[in-house]
Motif scaffolding. Structure first.
Motif, PDB file in Angstrom:
ATOM      1  N   PHE A 222      29.117  29.974  42.804  1.00 48.41           N
ATOM      2  CA  PHE A 222      28.746  30.643  44.050  1.00 48.41           C
ATOM      3  C   PHE A 222      27.966  29.703  44.949  1.00 48.41           C
ATOM      4  CE2 PHE A 222      29.304  33.968  40.952  1.00 48.41           C
ATOM      5  CZ  PHE A 222      29.955  34.965  41.652  1.00 48.41           C
TER       6      PHE A 222
ATOM      7  N   LEU B  42      33.140  30.687  45.233  1.00 45.94           N
ATOM      8  CA  LEU B  42      33.035  31.917  46.002  1.00 45.94           C
ATOM      9  C   LEU B  42      31.954  31.782  47.066  1.00 45.94           C
ATOM     10  CD1 LEU B  42      33.317  33.913  42.767  1.00 45.94           C
ATOM     11  CD2 LEU B  42      34.993  34.061  44.602  1.00 45.94           C
TER      12      LEU B  42
ATOM     13  N   ALA C  62      29.426  33.104  48.764  1.00 43.25           N
ATOM     14  CA  ALA C  62      28.479  34.217  48.698  1.00 43.25           C
ATOM     15  C   ALA C  62      27.070  33.655  48.598  1.00 43.25           C
ATOM     16  CB  ALA C  62      28.779  35.107  47.497  1.00 43.25           C
TER      17      ALA C  62
ATOM     18  N   TRP D 167      37.554  38.246  36.565  1.00 45.84           N
ATOM     19  CA  TRP D 167      36.609  38.273  37.681  1.00 45.84           C
ATOM     20  C   TRP D 167      37.428  38.417  38.956  1.00 45.84           C
ATOM     21  CZ3 TRP D 167      36.342  34.953  33.572  1.00 45.84           C
ATOM     22  CH2 TRP D 167      35.135  34.860  32.855  1.00 45.84           C
ATOM     23  N   ASN D 168      37.164  39.455  39.772  1.00 47.44           N
ATOM     24  CA  ASN D 168      37.934  39.724  40.987  1.00 47.44           C
ATOM     25  C   ASN D 168      37.004  39.748  42.203  1.00 47.44           C
ATOM     26  OD1 ASN D 168      40.639  40.710  39.661  1.00 47.44           O
ATOM     27  ND2 ASN D 168      39.045  41.886  38.636  1.00 47.44           N
ATOM     28  N   TYR D 169      37.387  39.019  43.250  1.00 48.37           N
ATOM     29  CA  TYR D 169      36.581  38.977  44.466  1.00 48.37           C
ATOM     30  C   TYR D 169      37.505  39.075  45.669  1.00 48.37           C
ATOM     31  CZ  TYR D 169      33.155  37.237  41.148  1.00 48.37           C
ATOM     32  OH  TYR D 169      32.335  37.113  40.051  1.00 48.37           O
TER      33      TYR D 169
ATOM     34  N   LEU E  13      34.167  42.573  43.246  1.00 51.33           N
ATOM     35  CA  LEU E  13      33.099  42.499  44.235  1.00 51.33           C
ATOM     36  C   LEU E  13      33.645  42.115  45.603  1.00 51.33           C
ATOM     37  CD1 LEU E  13      30.287  43.098  43.004  1.00 51.33           C
ATOM     38  CD2 LEU E  13      31.740  41.912  41.354  1.00 51.33           C
TER      39      LEU E  13
ATOM     40  N   LEU F 227      33.115  40.082  49.210  1.00 45.98           N
ATOM     41  CA  LEU F 227      32.471  38.981  49.900  1.00 45.98           C
ATOM     42  C   LEU F 227      32.671  39.140  51.408  1.00 45.98           C
ATOM     43  CD1 LEU F 227      33.606  36.045  47.584  1.00 45.98           C
ATOM     44  CD2 LEU F 227      31.660  37.587  47.313  1.00 45.98           C
TER      45      LEU F 227
ATOM     46  N   TYR G 146      24.618  41.212  41.290  1.00 50.73           N
ATOM     47  CA  TYR G 146      25.170  41.318  42.629  1.00 50.73           C
ATOM     48  C   TYR G 146      24.320  42.301  43.432  1.00 50.73           C
ATOM     49  CZ  TYR G 146      29.245  39.200  40.384  1.00 50.73           C
ATOM     50  OH  TYR G 146      30.081  38.361  39.680  1.00 50.73           O
TER      51      TYR G 146
ATOM     52  N   ALA H 189      26.455  40.386  47.523  1.00 51.01           N
ATOM     53  CA  ALA H 189      27.861  40.810  47.534  1.00 51.01           C
ATOM     54  C   ALA H 189      27.904  42.320  47.681  1.00 51.01           C
ATOM     55  CB  ALA H 189      28.562  40.384  46.245  1.00 51.01           C
TER      56      ALA H 189
END
Length: 361
Positions: free
Chosen positions: A30, A51, A53, A147-149, A195, A197, A308, A337
């Motif tokens: 991050f 990511l 963030a 892990w999904n963003y 999450l 972003l 988060y 996030a």
């Protein structure tokens, strides 16, 4: 066989010696801006999901690197890096880590045309189809963690159907693929987080292996895949945690956990109440894993948390609540996030490891 998880500052990843980088399966990192990437020299063959963030605190834990612990043995084979479609991955004899990022191209939807499926749902299906195709071909058929963003997770974009929230679009795409590949049963569902972003593509990282795992649920909560229809046309596809025996290590991969009891959000607008409820849920997941293992195998004392935080202004109260709960300063990175429900202010995930000793007969 085994996995070693190390937490480092973002800029420290590429400063590690080649002998360390040779063991890295991949990383989740991050940072707030492109400036964070200046001077990065992490080997290109190591898949990393970066990511955009803000890291609010705990920057020394901003990168989570997953190392193949089997490479500590003299007879181990070097890791192999490759690509499959838009996936970059690295694998050892027993474990595989991969990353994929897909933009929501305007060409995916055509208002008034034949295809009105939301772009986020489409790219989710494309990503998960590629992931499961890769795992099936290579034989790493047991997924331990996703892990999904995505951008604007609580928003209702112009391409939505009947104003459907973007997280629910994502859930439809993910569930469609789980059904297509025959992995929608509860015991098959891995730990996961989702999450939001500020911007960026749909980004997914995943850890898989050749050893079956056990899906762990929280007795205080309705299973996510049994949520009532008020949370969307298709339910989320994840378990509260995944318990995996990786060589001599027992690993508990805990999903993003929030202030939910049953299926309802509690303590709306109360960051201290939500943080405390989240901690109770984390402890409940650990207790359930220990019950299944038949003893006190896991506790949260050696965990490094990823927290988060929806509103940066809540940071001090969250940190104080965590410190009061554990009676010490915890190892944690705090990332700004958005959470999958608008009323949720905080979500926490963790991986807890316990080494077991195998005695020869």
């Amino acid at each position: 066989m085994g996995i070693q998880i190390e937490y480092l500052p973002l800029t420290a990843l590429d400063c590690q010696p080649p002998s360390w980088q040779d063991k890295v399966l991949g990383a989740v990192s991050f940072g707030e801006s492109a400036d964070d990437l200046k001077g990065r020299h992490l080997h290109g063959h190591i898949p990393e999901i970066y990511l955009n963030a803000p890291v609010l605190a705990g920057s020394q834990f901003a990168s989570e690197a997953l190392l193949d612990d089997a490479l500590n043995t003299e007879i181990s084979q070097p890791l192999i890096s490759d690509k499959h479609g838009q996936i970059r991955y690295r694998l050892g004899e027993h474990l595989l880590f991969g990353v994929i990022s897909l933009d929501e191209s305007p060409e995916l939807t055509s208002p008034g045309g034949a295809n009105t499926t939301p772009a986020l749902q489409q790219v989710t299906e494309i990503a998960y189809q590629q992931i499961f195709a890769l795992l099936d071909v290579l034989g790493y058929t047991h997924v331990y963690r996703f892990w999904n963003y995505m951008a604007d997770i609580n928003g209702n974009g112009a391409d939505t159907q009947a104003g459907l929230e973007r997280y629910r679009q994502f859930n439809i795409g993910r569930k469609n693929v789980f059904l297509q590949v025959g992995r929608a049963q509860g015991h098959q569902l891995p730990a996961a987080c989702a999450l939001g972003l500020r911007s960026g593509p749909l980004s997914i990282a995943f850890l898989a292996g050749k050893t079956p795992s056990v899906a762990i649920e929280n007795p205080r909560q309705v299973k996510a895949y049994h949520y009532p229809e008020q949370y969307g046309p298709l339910t989320p596809s994840f378990s509260r945690a995944t318990l995996a025996q990786l060589g001599q290590q027992l690993c508990l991969f805990i999903s993003g956990t929030a202030s939910i009891v049953g299926h309802e959000t509690l303590h709306a607008g109360d960051i201290v109440g939500q943080t405390n409820e989240t901690l109770v849920n984390l402890e409940a997941v650990v207790s359930e894993a220990n019950r299944i293992q038949g003893g006190p195998v896991f506790d949260l004392s050696n965990a490094c948390f990823r927290v988060y935080v929806r509103h940066a202004g809540d940071l001090d109260r969250i940190r104080e609540t965590l410190r009061n709960h554990f009676n010490r300063q915890v190892k944690a990175v705090f990332v700004q996030a958005d959470i999958c429900r608008e009323a949720l202010l905080i979500e926490i995930e963790a991986t807890v490891q316990q080494t077991t000793i195998v005695h020869s007969a």
